[in-house]
Design an enzyme around this catalytic site. Structure first.
Site, PDB file in Angstrom:
ATOM      1  N   LYS A 191       1.410  -2.800 -14.326  1.00 21.75           N
ATOM      2  CA  LYS A 191      -0.021  -3.017 -14.083  1.00 21.75           C
ATOM      3  C   LYS A 191      -0.826  -1.808 -14.532  1.00 21.75           C
ATOM      4  O   LYS A 191      -1.828  -1.930 -15.230  1.00 21.75           O
ATOM      5  CB  LYS A 191      -0.274  -3.323 -12.604  1.00 21.75           C
ATOM      6  CG  LYS A 191      -1.740  -3.578 -12.309  1.00 21.75           C
ATOM      7  CD  LYS A 191      -1.983  -4.039 -10.880  1.00 21.75           C
ATOM      8  CE  LYS A 191      -3.472  -4.315 -10.663  1.00 21.75           C
ATOM      9  NZ  LYS A 191      -3.745  -4.843  -9.304  1.00 21.75           N
ATOM     10  N   GLU A 197       9.499   4.561 -13.481  1.00 19.18           N
ATOM     11  CA  GLU A 197      10.746   3.902 -13.880  1.00 19.18           C
ATOM     12  C   GLU A 197      10.556   3.083 -15.145  1.00 19.18           C
ATOM     13  O   GLU A 197      11.377   3.113 -16.065  1.00 19.18           O
ATOM     14  CB  GLU A 197      11.250   3.001 -12.746  1.00 19.18           C
ATOM     15  CG  GLU A 197      11.593   3.727 -11.449  1.00 19.18           C
ATOM     16  CD  GLU A 197      10.425   3.764 -10.482  1.00 19.18           C
ATOM     17  OE1 GLU A 197      10.680   3.860  -9.263  1.00 19.18           O
ATOM     18  OE2 GLU A 197       9.257   3.714 -10.922  1.00 19.18           O
ATOM     19  N   GLY A 250       0.438  -6.661  -8.002  1.00 15.45           N
ATOM     20  CA  GLY A 250       1.716  -6.620  -8.699  1.00 15.45           C
ATOM     21  C   GLY A 250       2.698  -7.684  -8.258  1.00 15.45           C
ATOM     22  O   GLY A 250       3.308  -8.370  -9.080  1.00 15.45           O
ATOM     23  N   ARG A 251       2.880  -7.841  -6.954  1.00 12.89           N
ATOM     24  CA  ARG A 251       3.875  -8.807  -6.475  1.00 12.89           C
ATOM     25  C   ARG A 251       3.363 -10.246  -6.506  1.00 12.89           C
ATOM     26  O   ARG A 251       4.085 -11.167  -6.117  1.00 12.89           O
ATOM     27  CB  ARG A 251       4.364  -8.429  -5.086  1.00 12.89           C
ATOM     28  CG  ARG A 251       3.293  -8.349  -4.014  1.00 12.89           C
ATOM     29  CD  ARG A 251       3.860  -7.735  -2.731  1.00 12.89           C
ATOM     30  NE  ARG A 251       2.832  -7.449  -1.747  1.00 12.89           N
ATOM     31  CZ  ARG A 251       2.065  -6.356  -1.757  1.00 12.89           C
ATOM     32  NH1 ARG A 251       2.197  -5.468  -2.719  1.00 12.89           N
ATOM     33  NH2 ARG A 251       1.164  -6.153  -0.813  1.00 12.89           N
ATOM     34  N   GLU A 336       6.769  -5.986   1.649  1.00 11.24           N
ATOM     35  CA  GLU A 336       5.770  -5.088   1.093  1.00 11.24           C
ATOM     36  C   GLU A 336       4.364  -5.530   1.485  1.00 11.24           C
ATOM     37  O   GLU A 336       3.458  -4.714   1.613  1.00 11.24           O
ATOM     38  CB  GLU A 336       5.898  -5.020  -0.434  1.00 11.24           C
ATOM     39  CG  GLU A 336       5.149  -3.844  -1.055  1.00 11.24           C
ATOM     40  CD  GLU A 336       5.550  -3.578  -2.489  1.00 11.24           C
ATOM     41  OE1 GLU A 336       6.473  -2.765  -2.699  1.00 11.24           O
ATOM     42  OE2 GLU A 336       4.949  -4.178  -3.394  1.00 11.24           O
ATOM     43  N   HIS A 367      30.666 -18.017   4.426  1.00  8.81           N
ATOM     44  CA  HIS A 367      31.936 -17.299   4.580  1.00  8.81           C
ATOM     45  C   HIS A 367      31.730 -15.793   4.671  1.00  8.81           C
ATOM     46  O   HIS A 367      32.692 -15.033   4.533  1.00  8.81           O
ATOM     47  CB  HIS A 367      32.857 -17.642   3.409  1.00  8.81           C
ATOM     48  CG  HIS A 367      33.244 -19.095   3.375  1.00  8.81           C
ATOM     49  ND1 HIS A 367      34.380 -19.583   3.976  1.00  8.81           N
ATOM     50  CD2 HIS A 367      32.616 -20.175   2.845  1.00  8.81           C
ATOM     51  CE1 HIS A 367      34.459 -20.890   3.800  1.00  8.81           C
ATOM     52  NE2 HIS A 367      33.389 -21.279   3.115  1.00  8.81           N
ATOM     53  N   LYS A 477       7.842   8.371  -3.797  1.00 11.60           N
ATOM     54  CA  LYS A 477       7.584   8.651  -5.212  1.00 11.60           C
ATOM     55  C   LYS A 477       7.000  10.049  -5.393  1.00 11.60           C
ATOM     56  O   LYS A 477       7.372  10.790  -6.318  1.00 11.60           O
ATOM     57  CB  LYS A 477       6.616   7.617  -5.791  1.00 11.60           C
ATOM     58  CG  LYS A 477       7.172   6.211  -5.923  1.00 11.60           C
ATOM     59  CD  LYS A 477       6.128   5.300  -6.541  1.00 11.60           C
ATOM     60  CE  LYS A 477       6.631   3.885  -6.739  1.00 11.60           C
ATOM     61  NZ  LYS A 477       5.605   3.027  -7.372  1.00 11.60           N
TER      62      LYS A 477
END
Length: 504
Positions: A191, A197, A250-251, A336, A367, A477
């Site tokens: 964005k 990263e 963003g999400r 978030e 399981h 960060k």
């Protein structure tokens, strides 16, 4: 907390708590709490009857919704008002689907047309032969595209897409190993176009192209960003920059140009169906009031367990291999958004907020973790997600067993089982909800994701928090960036770890 909100919560806390067995004595319960919604890709049934919601709770939460101004907040979001008060922003991901403020819908349509044109040009060979795309992003810039691609490209795709998020070089090297540099594009999704990263991985991808004989690596890059000037400054030609609005979080951004890899892999028509399915859910959420509003009803159940019954987690199990990434997607969306300790006005919250979202894929999870769900000391509300139509062409016995296990687990959690041997006794009265799709396709996946976006928003409004900021991700960060800088000081444990790793 206003007097009306406090009174609504007090009323909810004072309500009786009948068991599921007692609630199911009502022969009309399933009709009240199980709804079938017709959508472009096929109907979806939302069954919340195996939760502890009853008429009194539905009325109590409806009163809470009125006290917290739910209808006003919902209308403000779709009208493009700045409901993200801490960042002074509007929240307009629904406008990307064609539902919202007219000017924002028009802007989104124009940006989609630009993206559709680039997709068509690439498919037509304008950038040479393109067989692979490495999509580099993180958080919402990666989780949404990864989910949609994994769910919808199992029968093949126009372009083979690899999503890379982790800054761990092993992730990027794995993508390199599956791609031919001569026929690979790089999508850089950020964005702000500053995410550490993402930009580190993007620089390494450019180096890989250059080292493998690509003369103009920047000519192979598509930028997906709300800040196109930064992408151009970084070196991307403006004709290959796909912007999206700054009011798209963003999400919540896979509906915007962040969805470029979906459109490139599937073709524009299928991406348009993805948007249409989400838009149908938008219209239901916007136009339906009270407990008939499915995302709001889900929020009522969520708060029954998080606030009234003290459940700290919520589990999501997809009984469909194509939805294996759905729990991971929901983790970011829910935690978030609503993992907050203060209200939108800065005051402390009055109770628990977002539970810890976790989950897996059925029948694998049966399981692994269902022992705790059935007999453990923690009560964990469970969502089951399944599809009536199989995604495979093998013997129908596969899918019959898959669905039988899904429905059986919900029944077993509710009913339990008595035994003279305590180790073989099941307490029962454990809640679950089931989302059952007729089929899994672009439209139904879009509707499923939009349902959970609105469910998350509804929870936030009822808790009086802001679902659309995420300042909690910043401190770590900032500390990471300070490592190695002059004057940086850390606790003794961190100092020792940095020294051991050679980072001091």
């Amino acid at each position: 907390m206003s007097d009306a909100v406090a009174a609504a919560w007090a009323n909810l806390n004072d309500l009786p708590r009948p068991s599921l067995a007692q609630l199911f004595a009502d022969p009309g319960r399933v009709d009240v709490l199980s709804s079938r919604l017709e959508l472009p890709g096929g109907a979806i049934r939302f069954d919340w009857s195996k939760t502890h919601l009853d008429a009194a709770h539905l009325a109590g939460f409806t009163a809470l919704a009125e006290a917290t101004g739910f209808r006003r907040m919902r209308g403000a979001m779709f009208a493009g008002e700045k409901i993200n008060v801490t960042e002074d922003r509007a929240v307009e991901h629904a406008a990307q689907r064609g539902v919202g403020r007219d000017s924002s819908v028009e802007e989104a349509a124009a940006l989609h047309a630009r993206m559709a044109g680039l997709v068509a040009a690439i498919h037509g060979g304008a950038l040479g032969e393109v067989r692979h795309l490495i999509h580099i992003g993180i958080g919402g810039s990666a989780l949404g595209p990864a989910l949609a691609l994994d769910a919808l490209t199992r029968d093949g795709s126009v372009v083979d897409v690899h999503v890379v998020a982790n800054i761990d070089g092993c992730a990027l090297e794995a993508a390199f190993a599956r791609c031919d540099p001569a026929t690979t594009l790089i999508a850089v999704a950020s964005k702000t176009f500053t995410t550490t990263e993402t930009m580190t991985n993007a620089a390494s991808a450019l180096a890989w192209l250059r080292e493998n004989g690509v003369d103009d690596p920047y000519g192979r890059v598509i930028a997906l960003t709300a800040y196109p000037d930064k992408a151009v400054e970084w070196g991307v030609d403006e004709t290959r920059v796909l912007p999206f609005g700054e009011s798209v979080g963003g999400r919540y951004s896979l509906w915007s140009s962040i969805g470029f890899p979906i459109a490139l892999a599937l073709g524009w028509d299928e991406f348009a169906e993805f948007l249409d399915g989400a838009a149908a859910m938008d219209r239901h959420f916007l136009e339906t009031d009270g407990a008939d509003n499915l995302p709001l009803r889900a929020a009522f159940a969520d708060l029954t367990y998080a606030r009234l019954r003290g459940c700290q987690t919520r589990a999501v199990f997809a009984y469909d291999e194509r939805l294996r990434l759905f729990p991971s997607y929901l983790q970011q969306l829910e935690m978030e958004s609503n993992g907050k300790a203060v209200k939108a006005d800065g005051r402390p919250v009055d109770g628990a907020t977002a539970p810890i979202t976790w989950g897996g894929v059925g029948t694998d999870a049966q399981h692994a973790v269902f022992q705790l769900l059935h007999q453990g000391t923690h009560v964990v509300p469970v969502d089951f997600i399944a599809c009536i139509a199989a995604g495979d062409e093998l013997s129908p016995e596969h899918h019959r067993n898959l669905l039988a296990n899904c429905f059986a687990q919900g029944a077993a959690l509710m009913a339990g089982k008595t035994s003279d041997d305590p180790a073989r006794a099941y307490p029962g009265d454990r809640p679950s909800a089931t989302i059952l799709c007729e089929d899994l396709n672009a439209a139904t996946l879009g509707a499923l994701i939009a349902f959970h976006e609105h469910r998350t928003f509804a929870n936030a409004v009822l808790m009086e928090i802001n679902a659309f900021d995420q300042f909690g991700v910043e401190l770590g960060k900032e500390i990471a960036k300070s490592i190695g800088t002059e004057g940086a000081a850390f606790d003794a444990s961190t100092t020792a770890l940095l020294a051991e790793a050679g980072l001091a």
